[in-house]
Write a protein that holds these residues in place. Structure first.
Motif, PDB file in Angstrom:
ATOM      1  N   VAL A 100       0.857  -1.182   0.000  1.00 10.55           N
ATOM      2  CA  VAL A 100       0.000   0.000   0.000  1.00 10.55           C
ATOM      3  C   VAL A 100       0.890   1.228   0.000  1.00 10.55           C
ATOM      4  N   ARG A 101       0.614   2.159  -0.889  1.00 11.09           N
ATOM      5  CA  ARG A 101       1.373   3.410  -0.934  1.00 11.09           C
ATOM      6  C   ARG A 101       0.603   4.472  -0.165  1.00 11.09           C
ATOM      7  N   ASN A 102       1.273   5.094   0.755  1.00  4.31           N
ATOM      8  CA  ASN A 102       0.641   6.120   1.570  1.00  4.31           C
ATOM      9  C   ASN A 102       0.490   7.385   0.737  1.00  4.31           C
ATOM     10  N   LEU A 103      -0.744   7.676   0.321  1.00  2.15           N
ATOM     11  CA  LEU A 103      -1.006   8.809  -0.554  1.00  2.15           C
ATOM     12  C   LEU A 103      -1.511  10.029   0.203  1.00  2.15           C
ATOM     13  N   ARG A 104      -1.511  10.012   1.498  1.00  2.00           N
ATOM     14  CA  ARG A 104      -2.012  11.151   2.275  1.00  2.00           C
ATOM     15  C   ARG A 104      -0.900  11.694   3.158  1.00  2.00           C
ATOM     16  N   ILE A 105      -0.749  12.982   3.105  1.00  2.00           N
ATOM     17  CA  ILE A 105       0.230  13.643   3.965  1.00  2.00           C
ATOM     18  C   ILE A 105      -0.345  13.726   5.377  1.00  2.00           C
ATOM     19  N   ARG A 106       0.512  13.594   6.346  1.00  2.00           N
ATOM     20  CA  ARG A 106       0.055  13.544   7.740  1.00  2.00           C
ATOM     21  C   ARG A 106      -0.631  14.835   8.170  1.00  2.00           C
ATOM     22  N   GLU A 107      -0.281  15.953   7.539  1.00  2.00           N
ATOM     23  CA  GLU A 107      -0.884  17.223   7.928  1.00  2.00           C
ATOM     24  C   GLU A 107      -2.304  17.384   7.395  1.00  2.00           C
ATOM     25  N   ASP A 108      -2.694  16.587   6.418  1.00  2.00           N
ATOM     26  CA  ASP A 108      -4.044  16.707   5.864  1.00  2.00           C
ATOM     27  C   ASP A 108      -5.079  16.190   6.853  1.00  2.00           C
ATOM     28  N   THR A 109      -6.235  16.863   6.858  1.00  2.00           N
ATOM     29  CA  THR A 109      -7.332  16.450   7.733  1.00  2.00           C
ATOM     30  C   THR A 109      -8.078  15.282   7.103  1.00  2.00           C
ATOM     31  N   ALA A 110      -8.367  14.276   7.900  1.00  2.00           N
ATOM     32  CA  ALA A 110      -9.121  13.132   7.392  1.00  2.00           C
ATOM     33  C   ALA A 110     -10.505  13.580   6.962  1.00  2.00           C
ATOM     34  N   LYS A 111     -11.052  12.907   5.948  1.00  2.00           N
ATOM     35  CA  LYS A 111     -12.336  13.354   5.400  1.00  2.00           C
ATOM     36  C   LYS A 111     -13.489  13.156   6.373  1.00  2.00           C
ATOM     37  N   TYR A 112     -13.365  12.197   7.289  1.00  2.00           N
ATOM     38  CA  TYR A 112     -14.445  12.017   8.270  1.00  2.00           C
ATOM     39  C   TYR A 112     -14.374  13.052   9.393  1.00  2.00           C
ATOM     40  N   LEU A 113     -13.324  13.896   9.402  1.00  2.00           N
ATOM     41  CA  LEU A 113     -13.208  14.955  10.405  1.00  2.00           C
ATOM     42  C   LEU A 113     -13.514  16.331   9.826  1.00  2.00           C
ATOM     43  N   LEU A 114     -13.861  16.398   8.530  1.00  2.00           N
ATOM     44  CA  LEU A 114     -14.163  17.692   7.934  1.00  2.00           C
ATOM     45  C   LEU A 114     -15.467  18.259   8.468  1.00  2.00           C
ATOM     46  N   ASN A 115     -16.434  17.409   8.721  1.00  2.00           N
ATOM     47  CA  ASN A 115     -17.728  17.838   9.248  1.00  2.00           C
ATOM     48  C   ASN A 115     -18.140  16.839  10.305  1.00  2.00           C
ATOM     49  N   LEU A 116     -18.189  17.279  11.557  1.00  2.00           N
ATOM     50  CA  LEU A 116     -18.504  16.391  12.672  1.00  2.00           C
ATOM     51  C   LEU A 116     -19.990  16.290  12.947  1.00  2.00           C
ATOM     52  N   ASP A 117     -20.805  16.891  12.108  1.00  2.00           N
ATOM     53  CA  ASP A 117     -22.247  16.805  12.297  1.00  2.00           C
ATOM     54  C   ASP A 117     -22.719  15.376  12.017  1.00  2.00           C
ATOM     55  N   ILE A 118     -23.642  14.888  12.865  1.00  2.00           N
ATOM     56  CA  ILE A 118     -24.122  13.505  12.701  1.00  2.00           C
ATOM     57  C   ILE A 118     -24.907  13.361  11.409  1.00  2.00           C
ATOM     58  N   ASN A 119     -25.633  14.398  11.029  1.00  2.00           N
ATOM     59  CA  ASN A 119     -26.475  14.335   9.835  1.00  2.00           C
ATOM     60  C   ASN A 119     -25.723  14.698   8.547  1.00  2.00           C
ATOM     61  N   SER A 120     -24.412  14.808   8.630  1.00  2.00           N
ATOM     62  CA  SER A 120     -23.647  15.157   7.431  1.00  2.00           C
ATOM     63  C   SER A 120     -23.424  13.906   6.578  1.00  2.00           C
ATOM     64  N   ALA A 121     -22.506  13.975   5.645  1.00  2.00           N
ATOM     65  CA  ALA A 121     -22.257  12.866   4.709  1.00  2.00           C
ATOM     66  C   ALA A 121     -21.836  11.619   5.474  1.00  2.00           C
ATOM     67  N   HIS A 122     -22.338  10.457   5.008  1.00  2.00           N
ATOM     68  CA  HIS A 122     -22.051   9.192   5.681  1.00  2.00           C
ATOM     69  C   HIS A 122     -20.657   8.710   5.314  1.00  2.00           C
ATOM     70  N   TYR A 123     -19.923   8.234   6.295  1.00  2.00           N
ATOM     71  CA  TYR A 123     -18.582   7.688   6.092  1.00  2.00           C
ATOM     72  C   TYR A 123     -18.598   6.202   6.413  1.00  2.00           C
ATOM     73  N   ASP A 124     -18.152   5.385   5.454  1.00  2.00           N
ATOM     74  CA  ASP A 124     -18.103   3.944   5.636  1.00  2.00           C
ATOM     75  C   ASP A 124     -16.681   3.557   6.053  1.00  2.00           C
ATOM     76  N   PRO A 125     -16.472   3.145   7.301  1.00  2.00           N
ATOM     77  CA  PRO A 125     -15.099   2.849   7.738  1.00  2.00           C
ATOM     78  C   PRO A 125     -14.518   1.598   7.095  1.00  2.00           C
ATOM     79  N   LYS A 126     -15.373   0.683   6.634  1.00  2.00           N
ATOM     80  CA  LYS A 126     -14.857  -0.551   6.053  1.00  2.00           C
ATOM     81  C   LYS A 126     -14.196  -0.292   4.705  1.00  2.00           C
TER      82      LYS A 126
END
Length: 535
Positions: free
Chosen positions: A235-261
Motif C-alpha cells: 500500500v502506498r501512503n497517498l495522504r500527507i500527515r498534515e491533511d485532515t481526514a475526510k471524516y473529520l471535515l464535518n462532525l455533524d451527525i447528519n452530514s455525509a455518511h462515512y463507511d469505515p470498512k
C-alpha cells in the motif's frame, strides 16, 4: 482402548474395559502408558491405536503409526560443490590427459581443451574434485530443491536493486535537466514572471532532494491481514500527515455518511462551503469526473458492443476495448462534422455572413408610433391580423380557390369548379356545365320513370303438386291404379322396417305415375301433424 493382543474376553471383562475407557476419557482414571513411558491420549480412536496382528506387540504403543521403516543410512546432505581435495605437482598415471586431475577422464573433462595437455607439459595440474556418494530416500531423490542454498539468492536481489537504483538515478538526472532548461528559457523570455521562476527553482530543489529524505508520501508499506503474518499486498501512503481526514471535515451527525470498512464518503461533507476553498468534494465527484468518467463510458461502450455481437470484453482485453472506443469516438466526431457541414450547406451559416447593421441590432428606425394609456397603438403602425395556426391560402390539385369556398346541399367544396370531393382535380367551368347537364338528365329520367309506372298486377297463387309442379286443372286419377299404388307403398314401408324381407333382384324405375305420387303423398308421415304417432 488399546488391544495389543488378540485374546478372548468374557462379557464381564469387556464391560470393565469399556468402563475404564470412559473413565480415562472423563479424566477420572490415569491415561495408559506406552513402552517408552509416555501417556497415550484416550480420545484416539481404536482403529488408529490398535496395532496390526503381525507386529506381535505385547504392550500398548503408537509406534506402528510412526515411520518405523526409516533407514538410518539415508541422508539429506548434498554435494559440496566446487570443493577440491588435493592438487598434484606432476602428472600421475591414469589422470586426465587434458587437466591432470585424477577424478575424471579426458572425455568427461569440463576444462577448456588445451593445445598441449597436462600429460605432456606437467604444468598447471588441476586439483582433484571432491567425489561424494549419497544414499537418498524416496523424497530426497524427487526433491527438486535438494542442495539449494537460499543464501545465494541475494545475488539476484542485489542485481535487480542495482538496476532499479540506476533507473531512478537516470530519471532524476533527466528531470533536473529538463527543469533547468525550462528555467533558462524563462529567464531569456521577458514575459515570464518572477513568481513562476521561483516555483521552478523550488521544483528543481525538490527534485534534487533524495527520496529517502522526503516525507512519507511515497513510502511503500506492507499491509498484513493474515493470521500467520503474511502480506496481502503493498500500500502506498497517498495522504500527507498534515491533511485532515475526510471524516473529520464535518462532525455533524447528519452530514455525509462515512463507511469505515471501505473508507469511502460518497457525498460532499461540506456542501455549503466555497468550492474554491474545499479540498475534498466527495467520492462521487471524483467518480463522475476526469478519467473515472471516461473509464465508465468505455465500460458502457464495451457492454453495448458485446450486446450487439462484437467480440470484445473490457476485463479480458482492455487494450482492445480502449482502441475500439477511440475508433468509435473518431467515427462519431466525423459523422457529427459531416452532419453539421450538410446542414450549413443546405441552410447556410449566419455567423459567416456580413455583419448586421447597427440600426437593426439596436432596433432604431425613423417610424413614429403613438400609444394610448392602455398600451394600444393609435398611430404609426398598421394593424396586424392574427394568423391562424393552420395553413392558409394553400391551393392543391390545380384549383384556383381553397377548399371550403363553396357550399351546397350541406356539403363543402371548391368554388372554382363546384366539386365536393376534397382530393379531386379542378375542371373549371367545363366541369360545372357537365355537372349541370348530368343533373338535368337525372331529373328527366326520374320523371319518365314515374310517368311509365302502372299499378302492379296481382300474382295468382299456384297450387303445387306433391312432386313440385303445377297441378293441372284436367288431372284425373284412376281409382284402380291408385289402390294398387297404395298397396305397393304399404309393402315398401314393411320392407323398410324389416331388412330380412328385402329381395335380391330389385328393379327400380324412374317413371312415376300420378297415382303412385298420390299414394306416396297419402302414406307419408306429416311431422307437423299432432296425430302422427297414432297413424
Amino acid at each position: 482402548m488399546f488391544f495389543f493382543a488378540v485374546a478372548f474376553k468374557s462379557r464381564e471383562d469387556h464391560r470393565k474395559q469399556i468402563e475404564l475407557e470412559e473413565a480415562r476419557k472423563a479424566g477420572l482414571a490415569p491415561a495408559e502408558v506406552d513402552e517408552d513411558g509416555k501417556e497415550i491420549n484416550p480420545h484416539i480412536p481404536q482403529y488408529m491405536s490398535s496395532a496390526p496382528w503381525y507386529l506381535n506387540s505385547e504392550k500398548p504403543s503408537l509406534k506402528h503409526q510412526r515411520k518405523w521403516k526409516s533407514d538410518p543410512n539415508y541422508t539429506k546432505s548434498w554435494y559440496d560443490r566446487g570443493a577440491k581435495i588435493y592438487q598434484a605437482e606432476k602428472y600421475r598415471k591414469g589422470a586426465c590427459q587434458n587437466c591432470g586431475a585424477m577424478t575424471h577422464t579426458a572425455k568427461a573433462c569440463m576444462d577448456r581443451p588445451r593445445k598441449i595437455g597436462a600429460k605432456y607439459t606437467n604444468k598447471n595440474i588441476a586439483p582433484d574434485e571432491k567425489i561424494e556418494s549419497f544414499e537418498l530416500d524416496y523424497d530426497g531423490k524427487r526433491d527438486r530443491w535438494n542442495g539449494y542454498d537460499p543464501s545465494t539468492y541475494h545475488r539476484v536481489v542485489d542485481l535487480y536493486e542495482a538496476k532499479e537504483d540506476a533507473r531512478k538515478k537516470y530519471l532524476k538526472e533527466q528531470q533536473i535537466k529538463k527543469l533547468e532548461e525550462k528555467n533558462n528559457n524563462q529567464e531569456g523570455d521577458d514575459a515570464a514572471s518572477d513568481g513562476e521562476e521561483d516555483d521552478d527553482d523550488l521544483r528543481v530543489d525538490e527534485a534534487k532532494v533524495d527520496e529517502s529524505r522526503q516525507m512519507d508520501f511515497a513510502k511503500v508499506e506492507k499491509r498484513v491481514r493474515t493470521t500467520g503474518g503474511g502480506s496481502t499486498g503493498t500500500v502506498r501512503n497517498l495522504r500527507i500527515r498534515e491533511d485532515t481526514a475526510k471524516y473529520l471535515l464535518n462532525l455533524d451527525i447528519n452530514s455525509a455518511h462515512y463507511d469505515p470498512k471501505t473508507r469511502s464518503m460518497r457525498e460532499d461533507p461540506l456542501p455549503d462551503a466555497d468550492p474554491n476553498d474545499k479540498f475534498y468534494l466527495g467520492d462521487n465527484q471524483y467518480r463522475n469526473s476526469g478519467q473515472a468518467l471516461e473509464f465508465k463510458q468505455m465500460n458502457i461502450h464495451s457492454w453495448e458492443a458485446f450486446d450487439k455481437g462484437q467480440d470484445m470484453h473490457m476485463q479480458a482485453a482492455p487494450s482492445q476495448a480502449e482502441l475500439l472506443y477511440k475508433n468509435f469516438k473518431v467515427a462519431k466526431d466525423k459523422l457529427k462534422t459531416h452532419t453539421k457541414d450538410t446542414i450549413m450547406e443546405k441552410y447556410g451559416n449566419a455567423s459567416t455572413e456580413d455583419e448586421i447593421p447597427m440600426e437593426l441590432l439596436l432596433g432604431q428606425s425613423e417610424r413614429q408610433v403613438e400609444y394610448d394609456r392602455a398600451g394600444r397603438i393609435i398611430k404609426g403602425q398598421e394593424v396586424i391580423l392574427p394568423k391562424s395556426k393552420y395553413e392558409e391560402d394553400v391551393l392543391a390539385n390545380n384549383h384556383t380557390t381553397v377548399w371550403g369556398s363553396w357550399w351546397r346541399d350541406h356539403k363543402w367544396g371548391y368554388r372554382c369548379c363546384q366539386q365536393t370531393i376534397r382530393n379531386s382535380y379542378c375542371t373549371g367551368s367545363a366541369g360545372i356545365e357537365a355537372a349541370e347537364a348530368s343533373l338535368d338528365l337525372m331529373k328527366a329520367n326520374i320523371a319518365r320513370k314515374e310517368a311509365c309506372e302502372d299499378s302492379p298486377k296481382k300474382v295468382e297463387e299456384k297450387k303445387m303438386a306433391a312432386w313440385g309442379t303445377d297441378v293441372p286443372e284436367d288431372l284425373e286419377l284412376n281409382e284402380e291404379a291408385l289402390a294398387n299404388a297404395l298397396k305397393k307403398e304399404d309393402e315398401r314401408k314393411r320392407e323398410e322396417k324389416d331388412e330380412r324381407k328385402r329381395k335380391y333382384n330389385v328393379k327400380y324405375t324412374n317413371d312415376v305415375t300420378p297415382e303412385e305420387m298420390e299414394a306416396y303423398r297419402m302414406k307419408r308421415v306429416h311431422h307437423e301433424d299432432p296425430m302422427k304417432d297414432f297413424m
